[in-house]
Design a protein around this motif. Structure first.
Motif, PDB file in Angstrom:
ATOM      1  N   HIS A  90      -5.377  -4.630   8.988  1.00 17.63           N
ATOM      2  CA  HIS A  90      -6.202  -5.813   8.728  1.00 17.63           C
ATOM      3  C   HIS A  90      -6.046  -6.336   7.302  1.00 17.63           C
ATOM      4  CE1 HIS A  90      -8.027  -5.104  12.615  1.00 17.63           C
ATOM      5  NE2 HIS A  90      -8.324  -3.863  12.249  1.00 17.63           N
ATOM      6  N   ALA A  91      -5.161  -5.721   6.533  1.00 16.74           N
ATOM      7  CA  ALA A  91      -4.938  -6.165   5.153  1.00 16.74           C
ATOM      8  C   ALA A  91      -3.463  -6.448   4.934  1.00 16.74           C
ATOM      9  CB  ALA A  91      -5.409  -5.085   4.168  1.00 16.74           C
ATOM     10  N   THR A  92      -3.163  -7.466   4.139  1.00 16.28           N
ATOM     11  CA  THR A  92      -1.768  -7.759   3.808  1.00 16.28           C
ATOM     12  C   THR A  92      -1.202  -6.628   2.957  1.00 16.28           C
ATOM     13  OG1 THR A  92      -2.156 -10.142   3.819  1.00 16.28           O
ATOM     14  CG2 THR A  92      -0.202  -9.357   2.637  1.00 16.28           C
ATOM     15  N   PRO A  93      -0.112  -5.997   3.396  1.00 15.88           N
ATOM     16  CA  PRO A  93       0.479  -4.938   2.578  1.00 15.88           C
ATOM     17  C   PRO A  93       1.015  -5.500   1.261  1.00 15.88           C
ATOM     18  CG  PRO A  93       1.351  -4.913   4.821  1.00 15.88           C
ATOM     19  CD  PRO A  93       0.610  -6.207   4.652  1.00 15.88           C
ATOM     20  N   ILE A  94       0.968  -4.689   0.237  1.00 12.72           N
ATOM     21  CA  ILE A  94       1.533  -5.042  -1.059  1.00 12.72           C
ATOM     22  C   ILE A  94       2.575  -3.995  -1.430  1.00 12.72           C
ATOM     23  CG2 ILE A  94       1.086  -5.357  -3.526  1.00 12.72           C
ATOM     24  CD1 ILE A  94      -1.733  -6.286  -2.758  1.00 12.72           C
ATOM     25  N   GLY A 137      -4.756  -0.892   3.496  1.00 12.44           N
ATOM     26  CA  GLY A 137      -3.507  -1.632   3.499  1.00 12.44           C
ATOM     27  C   GLY A 137      -2.328  -0.686   3.510  1.00 12.44           C
ATOM     28  N   ALA A 138      -1.264  -1.086   4.193  1.00  7.67           N
ATOM     29  CA  ALA A 138      -0.050  -0.256   4.269  1.00  7.67           C
ATOM     30  C   ALA A 138       0.785  -0.492   3.017  1.00  7.67           C
ATOM     31  CB  ALA A 138       0.738  -0.605   5.527  1.00  7.67           C
ATOM     32  N   HIS A 139       0.210  -0.187   1.869  1.00  4.31           N
ATOM     33  CA  HIS A 139       0.842  -0.500   0.599  1.00  4.31           C
ATOM     34  C   HIS A 139       1.972   0.483   0.284  1.00  4.31           C
ATOM     35  CE1 HIS A 139      -2.427  -3.223   0.308  1.00  4.31           C
ATOM     36  NE2 HIS A 139      -3.336  -2.312   0.021  1.00  4.31           N
ATOM     37  N   VAL A 140       2.869   0.021  -0.581  1.00  3.01           N
ATOM     38  CA  VAL A 140       4.043   0.804  -0.981  1.00  3.01           C
ATOM     39  C   VAL A 140       4.117   0.830  -2.499  1.00  3.01           C
ATOM     40  CG1 VAL A 140       6.550   1.072  -0.794  1.00  3.01           C
ATOM     41  CG2 VAL A 140       5.254   0.032   1.098  1.00  3.01           C
ATOM     42  N   GLY A 141       4.357   2.006  -3.065  1.00  2.00           N
ATOM     43  CA  GLY A 141       4.585   2.133  -4.498  1.00  2.00           C
ATOM     44  C   GLY A 141       5.997   2.611  -4.753  1.00  2.00           C
ATOM     45  N   VAL A 142       6.711   1.924  -5.646  1.00  2.00           N
ATOM     46  CA  VAL A 142       8.111   2.260  -5.937  1.00  2.00           C
ATOM     47  C   VAL A 142       8.272   2.416  -7.450  1.00  2.00           C
ATOM     48  CG1 VAL A 142      10.534   1.600  -5.660  1.00  2.00           C
ATOM     49  CG2 VAL A 142       8.822   0.830  -3.979  1.00  2.00           C
ATOM     50  N   VAL A 143       8.729   3.581  -7.880  1.00  2.00           N
ATOM     51  CA  VAL A 143       8.996   3.826  -9.299  1.00  2.00           C
ATOM     52  C   VAL A 143      10.499   3.761  -9.528  1.00  2.00           C
ATOM     53  CG1 VAL A 143       8.870   5.484 -11.189  1.00  2.00           C
ATOM     54  CG2 VAL A 143       6.933   5.215  -9.639  1.00  2.00           C
ATOM     55  N   LEU A 144      10.891   2.848 -10.415  1.00  2.00           N
ATOM     56  CA  LEU A 144      12.307   2.668 -10.746  1.00  2.00           C
ATOM     57  C   LEU A 144      12.568   3.161 -12.168  1.00  2.00           C
ATOM     58  CD1 LEU A 144      12.736  -0.962  -9.318  1.00  2.00           C
ATOM     59  CD2 LEU A 144      13.329   1.194  -8.187  1.00  2.00           C
ATOM     60  N   PHE A 180      -0.864   0.832  -9.414  1.00  2.00           N
ATOM     61  CA  PHE A 180      -0.797   1.759  -8.287  1.00  2.00           C
ATOM     62  C   PHE A 180      -2.178   2.302  -7.921  1.00  2.00           C
ATOM     63  CE2 PHE A 180       3.918   3.284  -8.776  1.00  2.00           C
ATOM     64  CZ  PHE A 180       4.345   2.007  -8.467  1.00  2.00           C
ATOM     65  N   GLU A 181      -2.978   2.649  -8.925  1.00  6.64           N
ATOM     66  CA  GLU A 181      -4.296   3.205  -8.637  1.00  6.64           C
ATOM     67  C   GLU A 181      -5.204   2.184  -7.960  1.00  6.64           C
ATOM     68  OE1 GLU A 181      -5.342   4.596 -12.498  1.00  6.64           O
ATOM     69  OE2 GLU A 181      -4.502   6.606 -12.166  1.00  6.64           O
ATOM     70  N   SER A 182      -5.023   0.912  -8.301  1.00 10.05           N
ATOM     71  CA  SER A 182      -5.826  -0.115  -7.641  1.00 10.05           C
ATOM     72  C   SER A 182      -5.443  -0.259  -6.169  1.00 10.05           C
ATOM     73  CB  SER A 182      -5.692  -1.450  -8.365  1.00 10.05           C
ATOM     74  OG  SER A 182      -4.427  -2.068  -8.133  1.00 10.05           O
ATOM     75  N   LEU A 183      -4.188  -0.018  -5.833  1.00 13.05           N
ATOM     76  CA  LEU A 183      -3.741  -0.089  -4.442  1.00 13.05           C
ATOM     77  C   LEU A 183      -4.156   1.143  -3.650  1.00 13.05           C
ATOM     78  CD1 LEU A 183      -0.123  -1.495  -4.932  1.00 13.05           C
ATOM     79  CD2 LEU A 183      -2.183  -2.750  -4.285  1.00 13.05           C
ATOM     80  N   ALA A 184      -4.240   2.274  -4.332  1.00  9.12           N
ATOM     81  CA  ALA A 184      -4.605   3.514  -3.645  1.00  9.12           C
ATOM     82  C   ALA A 184      -6.030   3.467  -3.118  1.00  9.12           C
ATOM     83  CB  ALA A 184      -4.445   4.697  -4.599  1.00  9.12           C
ATOM     84  N   GLY A 185      -6.886   2.703  -3.766  1.00  7.12           N
ATOM     85  CA  GLY A 185      -8.301   2.728  -3.417  1.00  7.12           C
ATOM     86  C   GLY A 185      -8.725   1.770  -2.330  1.00  7.12           C
ATOM     87  N   VAL A 186      -7.790   1.043  -1.724  1.00  9.16           N
ATOM     88  CA  VAL A 186      -8.164   0.044  -0.717  1.00  9.16           C
ATOM     89  C   VAL A 186      -7.291   0.180   0.519  1.00  9.16           C
ATOM     90  CG1 VAL A 186      -8.992  -1.595  -2.443  1.00  9.16           C
ATOM     91  CG2 VAL A 186      -6.591  -1.653  -1.749  1.00  9.16           C
TER      92      VAL A 186
END
Length: 345
Positions: A154-158, A269-276, A261-267
């Motif tokens: 129900h949430a737009t992934p980021i 959504g099928a969010h993705v974190g990528v460390v380059l 990243f921490e802001s995305l972890a708390g909500v």
């Protein structure tokens, strides 16, 4: 003693830069060159810890010089550039060629900017820079991925990227490989001096197919939109929008990857974190939070990372360790079943 090689076609600029670099006594300018050709002729014999490069030079320009150094004898390079928009555009483009730092040319009276220049040299002097291999043997199997969650649909992934020194060499190919119809918004926290954010956004617009915007006002995450933080601020997801937040006073690295990243972890959504590629450990704490919250966490592998600091620090929180040719595929597969239009079963 940190040994620096200065490349600039202006003798006055060379002298001023040398004085600024040597002011504290722990940095020594071991040689100067007035052109790219002269710099290449002297480089092997001088073997500096850091090279500073002006971009506008006769004959071989700074971009070509940087590309040649990184191909022949990789080492930390800092671009010292003027203040107009064209020069900043070239400076940001130099980070695609391998430059690790960007600083403005400043006058002798600007003590704060001179100190920032010296600090940049100190941070990069001991970085192990290598030309990334074209591919590695890693594979994004998805075996460790958490099960899809109904609430996430129900949430737009980021898809959030964190990077620093060497990051653009990986970021641009990954973004270019993502499909234009990707069912996710994109957010990028790439460490940049505040004056270069507009140039970075212009370079992104010229390279990728997504809409690029700077979050001067809160931005609704929508598929096909890439969001950056304004210079000198952090980027967070708050109340369903991507917005800027004042950075911690004196922060050397901004925008902070951990904050995003921490802001995305708390909500939801099928969010993705990528460390380059990047220097330091920013992103490691935030990536751990995302992994624990059931998000996809990816770290660029050693074979393709120009600077292994940030990826190495985040390894323990990565569900996938991938080369730059595999990251887009993993993101696409994750979103296919977990995005708003995907199936949870």
């Amino acid at each position: 003693m940190i040994r620096v090689f200065v490349v600039d076609d202006s003798q006055i600029c060379c002298e001023l830069l040398s004085d600024q670099l040597e002011e504290d006594g722990d940095i020594e300018v071991i040689d100067i060159a007035a052109s790219g050709v002269e710099a290449l002729a002297k480089l092997a014999a001088t073997n500096p810890d850091v090279v500073t490069v002006d971009l506008n030079m006769p004959g071989m320009d700074g971009l070509t010089l940087i590309e040649t150094i990184m191909a022949r004898d990789p080492r930390p390079i800092i671009v010292v550039t003027g203040l107009d928009a064209r020069e900043r555009d070239l400076a940001v483009a130099a980070t695609e060629r391998g430059a690790l730092g960007l600083v403005n040319k400043v006058g002798p009276a600007d003590a704060e900017a001179s100190a920032a220049l010296r600090e940049s040299v100190r941070r990069l002097a001991n970085v192990d820079v290598g030309e990334p291999a074209p591919r590695s043997s890693s594979s994004g199997s998805g075996a460790k991925w958490p099960a899809p969650r109904a609430a996430d649909r129900h949430a737009t992934p980021i898809v959030a990227f964190g990077s620093s020194a060497g990051g653009p060499k990986a970021l641009f190919p990954v973004l270019d490989a993502l499909p234009p119809q990707l069912p996710a918004a994109l957010a990028v926290a790439h460490h940049l001096p505040p004056d270069f954010v507009s140039a970075f956004s212009r370079l992104l617009r010229s390279r990728i197919q997504f809409e690029v915007c700077i979050a001067h006002e809160p931005v609704e995450p929508e598929p096909g939109v890439l969001v950056l933080a304004p210079g000198g601020t952090d980027l967070v997801l708050e109340d369903g929008r991507l917005r800027s937040r004042a950075a911690r006073p004196g922060a050397l690295a901004c925008p902070r990857v951990d904050v995003l990243f921490e802001s995305l972890a708390g909500v939801a959504g099928a969010h993705v974190g990528v460390v380059l590629s990047g220097l330091g450990d920013d992103g490691s704490r935030g990536l751990a939070a995302m992994r624990d919250a059931g998000k996809l966490t990816i770290v660029q592998d050693r074979a393709t990372a120009t600077v292994w600091g940030m990826p190495r620090a985040a390894l323990g929180s990565a569900l996938e360790v991938l080369n730059t040719h595999e990251i887009d595929e993993a993101i696409t597969r994750w979103l296919r079943k977990r995005g708003p239009s995907g199936r949870s079963g």
